[in-house]
Design an enzyme around this catalytic site. Structure first.
Site, PDB file in Angstrom:
ATOM      1  N   ARG A 104      10.862  -4.415  -0.825  1.00  0.00           N
ATOM      2  CA  ARG A 104       9.616  -5.113  -1.184  1.00  0.00           C
ATOM      3  C   ARG A 104       8.852  -4.283  -2.212  1.00  0.00           C
ATOM      4  NH1 ARG A 104       4.571  -4.340  -1.990  1.00  0.00           N
ATOM      5  NH2 ARG A 104       4.413  -3.144  -0.069  1.00  0.00           N
ATOM      6  N   ASP A 105       8.320  -3.127  -1.821  1.00  0.00           N
ATOM      7  CA  ASP A 105       7.605  -2.313  -2.823  1.00  0.00           C
ATOM      8  C   ASP A 105       8.595  -1.867  -3.906  1.00  0.00           C
ATOM      9  OD1 ASP A 105       5.605  -0.698  -4.064  1.00  0.00           O
ATOM     10  OD2 ASP A 105       4.665  -0.388  -2.126  1.00  0.00           O
ATOM     11  N   HIS A 125       9.236  -3.760  -7.305  1.00  0.00           N
ATOM     12  CA  HIS A 125       8.496  -3.515  -8.554  1.00  0.00           C
ATOM     13  C   HIS A 125       9.361  -2.701  -9.513  1.00  0.00           C
ATOM     14  CE1 HIS A 125       4.643  -5.090  -7.246  1.00  0.00           C
ATOM     15  NE2 HIS A 125       4.705  -4.361  -6.145  1.00  0.00           N
ATOM     16  N   SER A 169      -2.597   2.584  -2.283  1.00  0.00           N
ATOM     17  CA  SER A 169      -1.899   1.831  -3.337  1.00  0.00           C
ATOM     18  C   SER A 169      -1.817   2.580  -4.656  1.00  0.00           C
ATOM     19  CB  SER A 169      -2.622   0.519  -3.607  1.00  0.00           C
ATOM     20  OG  SER A 169      -2.934  -0.144  -2.419  1.00  0.00           O
ATOM     21  N   HIS A 190       0.486   3.893   4.391  1.00  0.00           N
ATOM     22  CA  HIS A 190       1.437   3.537   3.331  1.00  0.00           C
ATOM     23  C   HIS A 190       1.085   4.394   2.117  1.00  0.00           C
ATOM     24  CE1 HIS A 190       3.651   0.467   0.769  1.00  0.00           C
ATOM     25  NE2 HIS A 190       2.774   0.888  -0.137  1.00  0.00           N
ATOM     26  N   HIS A 197       1.885   6.448  -1.716  1.00  0.00           N
ATOM     27  CA  HIS A 197       2.592   6.449  -3.007  1.00  0.00           C
ATOM     28  C   HIS A 197       2.595   7.871  -3.551  1.00  0.00           C
ATOM     29  CE1 HIS A 197       3.562   2.242  -4.058  1.00  0.00           C
ATOM     30  NE2 HIS A 197       2.636   1.968  -3.142  1.00  0.00           N
ATOM     31  N   TYR A 245      -3.991   0.971  -9.216  1.00  0.00           N
ATOM     32  CA  TYR A 245      -2.983   0.225  -8.435  1.00  0.00           C
ATOM     33  C   TYR A 245      -1.579   0.524  -8.986  1.00  0.00           C
ATOM     34  CZ  TYR A 245      -1.504  -4.151  -6.052  1.00  0.00           C
ATOM     35  OH  TYR A 245      -0.937  -5.104  -5.243  1.00  0.00           O
TER      36      TYR A 245
HETATM   37  C1  LIG Z   1       1.711  -6.734  -2.943  1.00  0.00           C
HETATM   38  C2  LIG Z   1       0.730  -5.929  -2.275  1.00  0.00           C
HETATM   39  C3  LIG Z   1       0.696  -4.458  -2.577  1.00  0.00           C
HETATM   40  O1  LIG Z   1       1.437  -4.077  -3.675  1.00  0.00           O
HETATM   41  C4  LIG Z   1       0.931  -3.731  -1.325  1.00  0.00           C
HETATM   42  C5  LIG Z   1       1.267  -2.322  -1.565  1.00  0.00           C
HETATM   43  O2  LIG Z   1       2.387  -1.924  -1.395  1.00  0.00           O
HETATM   44  C6  LIG Z   1       0.231  -1.396  -2.026  1.00  0.00           C
HETATM   45  O3  LIG Z   1      -0.925  -1.805  -2.216  1.00  0.00           O
HETATM   46  O4  LIG Z   1       0.565  -0.225  -2.224  1.00  0.00           O
HETATM   47 MN   LIG Z   2       2.717   0.076  -2.152  1.00  0.00          MN
END
Ligand SMILES: CC[C@H](O)CC(=O)C(=O)O
Ligand SMILES: [Mn+2]
Length: 349
Positions: A15-16, A19, A169, A198, A200, A289
């Site tokens: 999912r992530d 991208h 994010s 979550h 990054h 983001y």
């Molecule tokens: C699609 C929602 C978003 O990208 C969720 C996410 O993984 C984030 O905000 O890091």
């Molecule tokens: Mn993410």
């Protein structure tokens, strides 16, 4: 490390990581990755367009393969893992959640900007009514105070979220910033719901923040194989598994198996793995983001201005997910400034 898992790792490679793949995952890749993750003991595997259910569009980028076909294939491959989907109200609808349920997904992760939890109330209700396990995602959590984030978490839990994630994010939370947000959300909801994190890697702190999140009380943590994810990528699932194992915290994930999943299954088949380059570090630094990276790179190429400068400006303007079109606006503004000889913040013309 054996023993009852004290921490649940959710893998978001599919999912992530979509991208970084420009949403071009094939069914074959999905099957191979789910098979390897499931075998390693990862308990939840997220599959959807990178921008969530319904994200395949001109604005966000078209998927190569329909996400429901990929979800159904993932469900077929997984023997012990639950398949999760993510949706942003407005990009996806309750109808998308219902279709994901029919394909066999059993965890619904519903994401809003960190100050907009009220936009997801009906989606939590619908997901719970359907039978989904529910997770709330408070995105760009660095953009509000711990106290306000806790109030937003309360809205999600009252609406039916069984876990609320502090979502970094932008990869912008630096250690104590992450910890304070986890603590505030826990103080608000711990008696009724779990808390997750979550991360990054834009400032290389995904794993460190995840360990701090666990030590503060979070019990769900996200990762992606080979850090495949937006921006500089997510906390690498294989590094999370190895690190928690070394800390003596059982996750139920077999370290050798998950290392093999990353090295033998993901690394050879992915054309471009995320890394900490100037643009993605600026994302962490300026709080942008992570999903904006490829949009900024495309605008940079098209208009001849550096991606990191675009992202710096986007950070200063405070744009949020859904405002991808403003990246073009910023690029055009930079072009104009260059034509008029205005110096950029980095001193470049
Ligand atoms: C699609 C929602 C978003 O990208 C969720 C996410 O993984 C984030 O905000 O890091
Ligand atoms: Mn993410």
């Amino acid at each position: 490390m054996s023993g009852t898992p004290e921490l649940r790792i959710t893998d978001s490679t599919l999912r992530d990581g979509s991208h970084a793949m420009r949403h071009q995952f094939t069914e074959e890749q999905v099957r191979a990755i789910v098979h390897a993750l499931d075998r390693s003991g990862v308990q939840v595997i997220e599959v959807a367009h990178g921008d969530g259910l319904g994200g395949s569009s001109f604005n966000y980028g078209f998927s190569k393969v329909d996400e429901f076909q990929l979800i159904a294939a993932a469900v077929e491959e997984a023997h012990q893992a639950k398949i999760a989907v993510l949706m942003l109200p407005g990009v996806g609808t309750v109808e998308h959640l219902n279709r994901a349920w029919d394909c066999g997904a059993r965890v619904a992760r519903i994401a809003t900007h960190c100050t907009e939890a009220d936009t997801a109330v009906q989606h939590f209700g619908a997901a719970r009514a359907k039978g989904f396990e529910t997770v709330g995602f408070l995105m760009l959590s660095h953009r509000t105070t711990p106290e306000n984030l806790a109030r937003q978490a309360r809205i999600m839990v009252d609406a039916g979220a069984q876990c609320v994630y502090v979502v970094d994010s932008a990869g912008a939370l630096v250690l104590g910033d992450a910890q304070a947000r986890i603590q505030a959300v826990l103080d608000e909801v711990a008696t009724e719901a779990q808390v997750g994190f979550h991360g990054h890697q834009n400032l290389s702190l995904g794993v460190a923040n995840s360990v701090l999140a666990y030590q503060t009380g979070a019990r769900q943590i996200d990762g992606a194989l080979c850090a495949l994810g937006a921006g500089a990528g997510n906390s690498p699932t294989e590094v999370l598994a190895a690190t928690f194992d070394r800390l003596g915290i059982p996750t139920g994930v077999d370290v050798q198996e998950v290392l093999a999943a990353a090295e033998d299954v993901v690394r050879p088949t992915i054309p471009r793995l995320p890394f900490m380059d100037r643009a993605s570090i600026v994302q962490g630094y300026a709080g942008v983001y992570s999903s904006f990276l490829l949009h900024a790179e495309r605008a940079a190429e098209r208009y001849g201005v550096p991606a990191h400068e675009i992202l710096q400006r986007v950070g200063e303007a405070g744009y949020v997910g859904g405002q991808e079109d403003m990246i073009i606006d910023v690029a055009l503004q930079l072009v104009q400034e260059r034509e008029h000889g205005v110096l950029s913040s980095s001193g470049a013309r």
